[in-house]
Design an enzyme around this catalytic site. Sequence first.
Site, PDB file in Angstrom:
ATOM      1  N   ASP A 131      -8.884   2.627   7.855  1.00 35.48           N
ATOM      2  CA  ASP A 131      -7.289   2.635   7.758  1.00 35.48           C
ATOM      3  C   ASP A 131      -6.758   2.540   8.583  1.00 35.48           C
ATOM      4  O   ASP A 131      -6.911   2.407   9.887  1.00 35.48           O
ATOM      5  CB  ASP A 131      -7.489   4.580   8.147  1.00 35.48           C
ATOM      6  N   ASP A 135      -2.909  -0.059   3.674  1.00 37.06           N
ATOM      7  CA  ASP A 135      -3.407  -0.378   4.766  1.00 37.06           C
ATOM      8  C   ASP A 135      -5.055   0.623   4.588  1.00 37.06           C
ATOM      9  O   ASP A 135      -5.452   1.164   6.125  1.00 37.06           O
ATOM     10  CB  ASP A 135      -2.116   0.747   5.677  1.00 37.06           C
ATOM     11  N   GLU A 136      -5.350   0.501   3.895  1.00 35.97           N
ATOM     12  CA  GLU A 136      -6.828   1.244   3.562  1.00 35.97           C
ATOM     13  C   GLU A 136      -7.331   0.876   2.756  1.00 35.97           C
ATOM     14  O   GLU A 136      -6.994   0.365   1.944  1.00 35.97           O
ATOM     15  CB  GLU A 136      -6.725   2.905   3.352  1.00 35.97           C
TER      16      GLU A 136
END
Length: 356
Positions: A10, A104-105
Amino acid sequence: MPQRCIAHVDMDAFYVAVELQRHPELRGKPVVVAGSGPRAVVTTASYEARRYGIFSATPAERARRLCPDAVFVPPDFDAYRARSRDVMAQLRAQMERVEVVGLDEAYLDLTGLSRPRAAARRVKAAVQESTGLGCSIGLGPSKLVAKVASDADKPDGFLELSAEQARQRFADASPGLIPGIGPKTVERLAGHGVTTLAALGSTADEVLSDWFGGRLGPHLGRLARFEDERSVETVRVAKSESRETTFDHDLSGADALEPVLERLTGQLCADLASRGREGRTIGIKVRFDDFSTVTRARSLDEPTAGLDTVLSVARALLRELAPSRPVRLLGVRVAGLDEGRRTARAAPRDQLRLLA
Protein backbone atom coordinates in the site's frame (compact mmCIF):
# COMPACT_ATOMS: atom_id res chain seq x y z
CA MET A 1 1.50 -27.99 0.86
CA PRO A 2 3.29 -24.80 2.04
CA GLN A 3 1.40 -22.35 4.19
CA ARG A 4 0.09 -19.41 2.23
CA CYS A 5 1.88 -16.11 2.57
CA ILE A 6 0.31 -13.02 1.04
CA ALA A 7 1.73 -9.50 1.06
CA HIS A 8 -0.31 -6.33 0.66
CA VAL A 9 1.63 -3.37 -0.72
CA ASP A 10 0.00 0.00 0.00
CA MET A 11 1.66 3.21 -1.16
CA ASP A 12 1.85 5.86 1.56
CA ALA A 13 -0.35 8.92 0.84
CA PHE A 14 0.26 8.15 -2.81
CA TYR A 15 -1.24 11.19 -4.53
CA VAL A 16 0.39 13.54 -2.04
CA ALA A 17 3.71 11.72 -2.43
CA VAL A 18 3.59 12.23 -6.20
CA GLU A 19 2.84 15.92 -5.68
CA LEU A 20 5.75 16.28 -3.24
CA GLN A 21 8.11 14.88 -5.84
CA ARG A 22 6.98 17.66 -8.17
CA HIS A 23 6.85 20.29 -5.42
CA PRO A 24 9.57 19.40 -2.86
CA GLU A 25 9.12 22.80 -1.20
CA LEU A 26 5.87 21.43 0.28
CA ARG A 27 7.56 18.65 2.26
CA GLY A 28 6.70 18.74 5.94
CA LYS A 29 3.63 20.89 5.38
CA PRO A 30 -0.03 19.85 5.66
CA VAL A 31 -0.86 19.12 2.01
CA VAL A 32 -4.34 18.25 0.78
CA VAL A 33 -5.15 16.94 -2.70
CA ALA A 34 -8.69 18.09 -3.49
CA GLY A 35 -10.79 19.83 -6.09
CA SER A 36 -11.84 23.43 -5.75
CA GLY A 37 -15.63 23.24 -6.17
CA PRO A 38 -18.04 23.76 -3.27
CA ARG A 39 -18.78 20.02 -3.22
CA ALA A 40 -15.21 18.84 -3.63
CA VAL A 41 -13.90 16.21 -1.24
CA VAL A 42 -10.37 15.35 -0.18
CA THR A 43 -8.71 12.74 -2.36
CA THR A 44 -5.64 12.29 -0.18
CA ALA A 45 -4.08 14.21 2.70
CA SER A 46 -0.49 14.20 3.88
CA TYR A 47 0.21 12.74 7.29
CA GLU A 48 0.80 16.27 8.58
CA ALA A 49 -2.72 17.20 7.47
CA ARG A 50 -4.21 14.05 8.96
CA ARG A 51 -3.18 15.25 12.41
CA TYR A 52 -5.88 17.90 11.99
CA GLY A 53 -8.54 15.27 11.26
CA ILE A 54 -8.37 15.58 7.47
CA PHE A 55 -8.74 12.27 5.63
CA SER A 56 -9.91 10.96 2.28
CA ALA A 57 -13.54 11.90 1.55
CA THR A 58 -13.50 14.80 4.03
CA PRO A 59 -15.38 17.71 2.41
CA ALA A 60 -12.79 20.19 1.15
CA GLU A 61 -14.54 23.11 2.84
CA ARG A 62 -14.39 21.31 6.18
CA ALA A 63 -10.72 20.52 5.59
CA ARG A 64 -10.03 24.23 5.08
CA ARG A 65 -11.70 25.01 8.38
CA LEU A 66 -9.83 22.27 10.21
CA CYS A 67 -6.47 23.46 8.92
CA PRO A 68 -6.47 26.98 7.47
CA ASP A 69 -2.72 26.72 6.80
CA ALA A 70 -3.03 23.58 4.67
CA VAL A 71 -1.75 23.73 1.10
CA PHE A 72 -4.45 22.57 -1.33
CA VAL A 73 -3.33 20.97 -4.59
CA PRO A 74 -5.75 20.03 -7.42
CA PRO A 75 -5.62 16.32 -8.34
CA ASP A 76 -3.68 15.30 -11.47
CA PHE A 77 -4.81 11.76 -12.20
CA ASP A 78 -2.76 11.49 -15.38
CA ALA A 79 0.36 11.97 -13.28
CA TYR A 80 -0.86 9.51 -10.64
CA ARG A 81 -1.61 6.85 -13.24
CA ALA A 82 1.84 7.29 -14.76
CA ARG A 83 3.59 6.89 -11.41
CA SER A 84 1.34 3.94 -10.59
CA ARG A 85 2.54 2.19 -13.74
CA ASP A 86 6.12 2.71 -12.55
CA VAL A 87 5.33 1.19 -9.16
CA MET A 88 3.47 -1.82 -10.54
CA ALA A 89 6.21 -2.48 -13.09
CA GLN A 90 8.69 -2.64 -10.23
CA LEU A 91 6.47 -5.08 -8.30
CA ARG A 92 6.18 -7.33 -11.34
CA ALA A 93 9.94 -7.18 -11.83
CA GLN A 94 10.40 -8.46 -8.28
CA MET A 95 7.57 -11.00 -7.98
CA GLU A 96 5.86 -13.45 -10.29
CA ARG A 97 2.34 -13.30 -8.87
CA VAL A 98 1.05 -9.73 -8.53
CA GLU A 99 -2.57 -8.61 -8.28
CA VAL A 100 -3.05 -4.89 -8.83
CA VAL A 101 -6.15 -3.62 -7.02
CA GLY A 102 -5.85 0.12 -7.54
CA LEU A 103 -3.44 2.86 -8.47
CA ASP A 104 -1.71 2.58 -5.12
CA GLU A 105 -2.04 -0.99 -3.86
CA ALA A 106 -1.40 -4.58 -4.86
CA TYR A 107 -1.22 -8.10 -3.46
CA LEU A 108 1.81 -10.36 -3.86
CA ASP A 109 1.74 -14.14 -3.47
CA LEU A 110 4.88 -15.15 -1.57
CA THR A 111 3.76 -18.72 -0.94
CA GLY A 112 6.57 -21.22 -1.35
CA LEU A 113 9.41 -18.74 -1.03
CA SER A 114 12.04 -19.85 1.45
CA ARG A 115 12.30 -16.39 3.04
CA PRO A 116 9.09 -14.48 2.34
CA ARG A 117 9.83 -11.70 4.82
CA ALA A 118 13.17 -11.01 3.20
CA ALA A 119 11.54 -11.07 -0.23
CA ALA A 120 8.93 -8.55 0.90
CA ARG A 121 11.60 -6.27 2.32
CA ARG A 122 13.44 -6.41 -1.00
CA VAL A 123 10.25 -5.35 -2.75
CA LYS A 124 9.80 -2.44 -0.35
CA ALA A 125 13.39 -1.28 -0.87
CA ALA A 126 13.14 -1.67 -4.66
CA VAL A 127 10.01 0.46 -4.86
CA GLN A 128 11.61 3.19 -2.78
CA GLU A 129 14.87 3.12 -4.75
CA SER A 130 13.32 3.01 -8.23
CA THR A 131 10.42 5.44 -7.75
CA GLY A 132 11.34 7.51 -4.71
CA LEU A 133 7.93 6.68 -3.24
CA GLY A 134 7.37 5.01 0.12
CA CYS A 135 5.04 2.12 0.85
CA SER A 136 3.80 -0.01 3.70
CA ILE A 137 3.68 -3.80 3.49
CA GLY A 138 1.54 -6.20 5.48
CA LEU A 139 2.06 -9.96 5.45
CA GLY A 140 -0.31 -12.73 6.46
CA PRO A 141 -1.85 -16.05 5.52
CA SER A 142 -4.63 -14.30 3.57
CA LYS A 143 -5.43 -11.14 1.69
CA LEU A 144 -7.56 -9.89 4.56
CA VAL A 145 -4.86 -10.26 7.20
CA ALA A 146 -2.25 -8.73 4.89
CA LYS A 147 -4.52 -5.78 4.16
CA VAL A 148 -5.25 -4.89 7.78
CA ALA A 149 -1.58 -5.43 8.65
CA SER A 150 -0.43 -2.89 6.06
CA ASP A 151 -3.05 -0.39 7.25
CA ALA A 152 -2.04 -0.84 10.89
CA ASP A 153 1.60 0.16 10.46
CA LYS A 154 1.55 3.20 8.15
CA PRO A 155 3.49 5.08 6.98
CA ASP A 156 6.63 3.21 5.95
CA GLY A 157 5.36 0.12 7.78
CA PHE A 158 6.23 -3.54 7.67
CA LEU A 159 4.07 -5.89 9.74
CA GLU A 160 3.44 -9.62 9.64
CA LEU A 161 0.45 -11.15 11.43
CA SER A 162 -1.10 -14.58 11.67
CA ALA A 163 -4.88 -14.85 11.69
CA GLU A 164 -4.80 -15.49 15.43
CA GLN A 165 -2.56 -12.47 16.02
CA ALA A 166 -4.94 -10.34 13.95
CA ARG A 167 -7.91 -11.54 16.02
CA GLN A 168 -6.07 -10.63 19.22
CA ARG A 169 -4.69 -7.30 18.02
CA PHE A 170 -7.99 -6.03 16.62
CA ALA A 171 -10.39 -7.70 19.05
CA ASP A 172 -11.65 -4.37 20.40
CA ALA A 173 -11.73 -2.60 17.04
CA SER A 174 -14.95 -1.63 15.32
CA PRO A 175 -16.21 -4.05 12.67
CA GLY A 176 -15.73 -1.14 10.28
CA LEU A 177 -12.00 -1.86 10.36
CA ILE A 178 -12.63 -4.72 7.94
CA PRO A 179 -12.82 -3.86 4.22
CA GLY A 180 -16.31 -4.70 3.05
CA ILE A 181 -18.06 -3.90 6.33
CA GLY A 182 -19.50 -0.46 5.71
CA PRO A 183 -21.02 2.18 7.99
CA LYS A 184 -24.60 0.97 7.55
CA THR A 185 -23.65 -2.58 8.54
CA VAL A 186 -21.68 -1.24 11.51
CA GLU A 187 -24.77 0.72 12.56
CA ARG A 188 -27.02 -2.34 12.25
CA LEU A 189 -24.58 -4.44 14.25
CA ALA A 190 -24.45 -1.79 16.97
CA GLY A 191 -28.23 -1.93 17.12
CA HIS A 192 -27.85 -5.57 18.13
CA GLY A 193 -25.19 -4.71 20.70
CA VAL A 194 -22.25 -5.88 18.55
CA THR A 195 -19.63 -3.14 18.50
CA THR A 196 -16.30 -5.00 18.27
CA LEU A 197 -14.73 -7.55 15.96
CA ALA A 198 -14.41 -9.97 18.87
CA ALA A 199 -18.14 -9.76 19.54
CA LEU A 200 -18.97 -10.17 15.86
CA GLY A 201 -16.64 -13.14 15.46
CA SER A 202 -18.17 -14.92 18.43
CA THR A 203 -21.77 -14.40 17.33
CA ALA A 204 -23.34 -17.63 16.09
CA ASP A 205 -23.94 -17.97 12.35
CA GLU A 206 -27.59 -18.70 13.05
CA VAL A 207 -27.99 -15.38 14.82
CA LEU A 208 -26.15 -13.47 12.10
CA SER A 209 -28.31 -15.19 9.48
CA ASP A 210 -31.43 -13.97 11.26
CA TRP A 211 -30.05 -10.43 11.24
CA PHE A 212 -28.50 -10.23 7.75
CA GLY A 213 -29.62 -13.26 5.77
CA GLY A 214 -28.21 -16.71 5.23
CA ARG A 215 -25.28 -15.61 3.06
CA LEU A 216 -24.22 -12.21 4.35
CA GLY A 217 -24.61 -12.99 8.05
CA PRO A 218 -22.14 -15.90 8.27
CA HIS A 219 -19.82 -14.05 5.87
CA LEU A 220 -19.58 -11.16 8.34
CA GLY A 221 -18.65 -13.59 11.09
CA ARG A 222 -15.90 -15.09 8.95
CA LEU A 223 -14.50 -11.66 8.17
CA ALA A 224 -14.41 -10.81 11.87
CA ARG A 225 -12.43 -14.01 12.49
CA PHE A 226 -10.08 -13.11 9.61
CA GLU A 227 -11.06 -16.19 7.65
CA ASP A 228 -10.32 -15.54 3.97
CA GLU A 229 -9.58 -18.06 1.23
CA ARG A 230 -9.32 -15.67 -1.72
CA SER A 231 -6.33 -16.27 -3.96
CA VAL A 232 -4.09 -13.73 -5.62
CA GLU A 233 -5.44 -13.11 -9.12
CA THR A 234 -2.69 -12.16 -11.52
CA VAL A 235 -5.10 -10.80 -14.15
CA ARG A 236 -7.83 -8.33 -13.27
CA VAL A 237 -9.66 -6.89 -16.25
CA ALA A 238 -12.43 -4.39 -15.63
CA LYS A 239 -15.78 -5.57 -16.99
CA SER A 240 -17.07 -2.02 -17.18
CA GLU A 241 -15.78 1.53 -17.29
CA SER A 242 -17.51 4.78 -16.52
CA ARG A 243 -17.09 8.51 -16.27
CA GLU A 244 -19.09 10.67 -13.88
CA THR A 245 -19.05 14.13 -12.40
CA THR A 246 -20.57 15.83 -9.37
CA PHE A 247 -21.82 19.32 -10.11
CA ASP A 248 -20.84 22.36 -8.08
CA HIS A 249 -24.52 23.31 -8.22
CA ASP A 250 -27.50 21.09 -9.00
CA LEU A 251 -28.58 21.05 -12.64
CA SER A 252 -32.10 20.66 -13.99
CA GLY A 253 -33.46 19.89 -17.43
CA ALA A 254 -32.13 18.31 -20.61
CA ASP A 255 -30.55 21.55 -21.86
CA ALA A 256 -28.25 21.60 -18.84
CA LEU A 257 -27.61 17.86 -18.51
CA GLU A 258 -27.12 16.70 -22.10
CA PRO A 259 -23.97 18.75 -22.82
CA VAL A 260 -22.38 17.21 -19.71
CA LEU A 261 -23.45 13.75 -20.81
CA GLU A 262 -21.89 14.39 -24.24
CA ARG A 263 -18.60 15.46 -22.67
CA LEU A 264 -18.42 12.46 -20.34
CA THR A 265 -19.32 10.05 -23.13
CA GLY A 266 -16.65 11.53 -25.37
CA GLN A 267 -14.01 11.01 -22.68
CA LEU A 268 -15.14 7.45 -22.02
CA CYS A 269 -15.33 6.39 -25.67
CA ALA A 270 -11.96 7.93 -26.51
CA ASP A 271 -10.33 6.02 -23.67
CA LEU A 272 -12.00 2.73 -24.61
CA ALA A 273 -11.12 3.13 -28.29
CA SER A 274 -7.48 3.86 -27.48
CA ARG A 275 -7.28 0.43 -25.82
CA GLY A 276 -9.42 -1.43 -28.32
CA ARG A 277 -12.15 -2.24 -25.81
CA GLU A 278 -15.87 -2.47 -26.56
CA GLY A 279 -19.00 -3.30 -24.59
CA ARG A 280 -22.61 -4.23 -25.23
CA THR A 281 -24.33 -2.49 -22.33
CA ILE A 282 -24.67 1.29 -22.14
CA GLY A 283 -25.82 2.87 -18.89
CA ILE A 284 -26.33 6.16 -17.13
CA LYS A 285 -26.22 7.10 -13.46
CA VAL A 286 -28.20 10.00 -12.01
CA ARG A 287 -27.96 11.17 -8.39
CA PHE A 288 -30.58 13.67 -7.31
CA ASP A 289 -30.41 16.52 -4.82
CA ASP A 290 -31.83 14.25 -2.11
CA PHE A 291 -28.95 11.77 -2.75
CA SER A 292 -31.25 9.10 -4.19
CA THR A 293 -29.55 7.45 -7.16
CA VAL A 294 -31.01 5.85 -10.27
CA THR A 295 -29.17 3.83 -12.92
CA ARG A 296 -30.60 2.75 -16.25
CA ALA A 297 -28.98 0.54 -18.87
CA ARG A 298 -29.68 -0.95 -22.27
CA SER A 299 -27.93 -3.89 -23.95
CA LEU A 300 -27.14 -3.87 -27.66
CA ASP A 301 -26.81 -6.67 -30.19
CA GLU A 302 -23.16 -5.83 -30.87
CA PRO A 303 -20.34 -4.49 -28.68
CA THR A 304 -19.25 -0.92 -29.36
CA ALA A 305 -17.11 1.95 -28.21
CA GLY A 306 -18.33 4.28 -30.94
CA LEU A 307 -19.18 7.75 -29.70
CA ASP A 308 -22.27 8.14 -31.87
CA THR A 309 -23.79 4.85 -30.70
CA VAL A 310 -22.95 5.19 -27.02
CA LEU A 311 -24.08 8.80 -26.85
CA SER A 312 -27.32 8.03 -28.71
CA VAL A 313 -28.24 5.30 -26.22
CA ALA A 314 -27.14 7.31 -23.18
CA ARG A 315 -29.06 10.35 -24.34
CA ALA A 316 -32.18 8.25 -24.95
CA LEU A 317 -31.95 6.75 -21.46
CA LEU A 318 -31.63 10.20 -19.92
CA ARG A 319 -34.59 11.53 -21.88
CA GLU A 320 -36.73 8.53 -20.94
CA LEU A 321 -35.80 8.99 -17.31
CA ALA A 322 -36.69 12.70 -17.59
CA PRO A 323 -35.35 13.66 -14.14
CA SER A 324 -37.99 15.58 -12.27
CA ARG A 325 -35.68 16.66 -9.46
CA PRO A 326 -32.46 18.70 -9.59
CA VAL A 327 -29.46 16.50 -10.41
CA ARG A 328 -26.34 16.40 -8.28
CA LEU A 329 -24.28 13.83 -10.21
CA LEU A 330 -24.35 12.43 -13.73
CA GLY A 331 -22.45 9.47 -15.14
CA VAL A 332 -22.23 7.22 -18.19
CA ARG A 333 -21.00 3.62 -18.32
CA VAL A 334 -20.09 0.95 -20.88
CA ALA A 335 -20.30 -2.58 -19.46
CA GLY A 336 -19.81 -6.12 -20.71
CA LEU A 337 -16.38 -5.17 -22.00
CA ASP A 338 -14.53 -7.67 -24.18
CA GLU A 339 -17.22 -10.33 -23.90
CA GLY A 340 -17.18 -10.89 -27.63
CA ARG A 341 -19.84 -10.27 -30.21
CA ARG A 342 -23.22 -11.85 -29.62
CA THR A 343 -26.12 -12.28 -31.94
CA ALA A 344 -28.82 -12.51 -29.30
CA ARG A 345 -31.58 -9.96 -29.35
CA ALA A 346 -31.09 -6.90 -27.21
CA ALA A 347 -32.74 -6.92 -23.82
CA PRO A 348 -36.43 -6.16 -24.36
CA ARG A 349 -36.63 -3.75 -21.46
CA ASP A 350 -34.31 -1.25 -19.89
CA GLN A 351 -32.92 -2.29 -16.54
CA LEU A 352 -33.73 -0.04 -13.63
CA ARG A 353 -31.96 -0.14 -10.29
CA LEU A 354 -32.48 2.10 -7.31
CA LEU A 355 -29.61 2.55 -4.93
CA ALA A 356 -30.00 3.54 -1.30
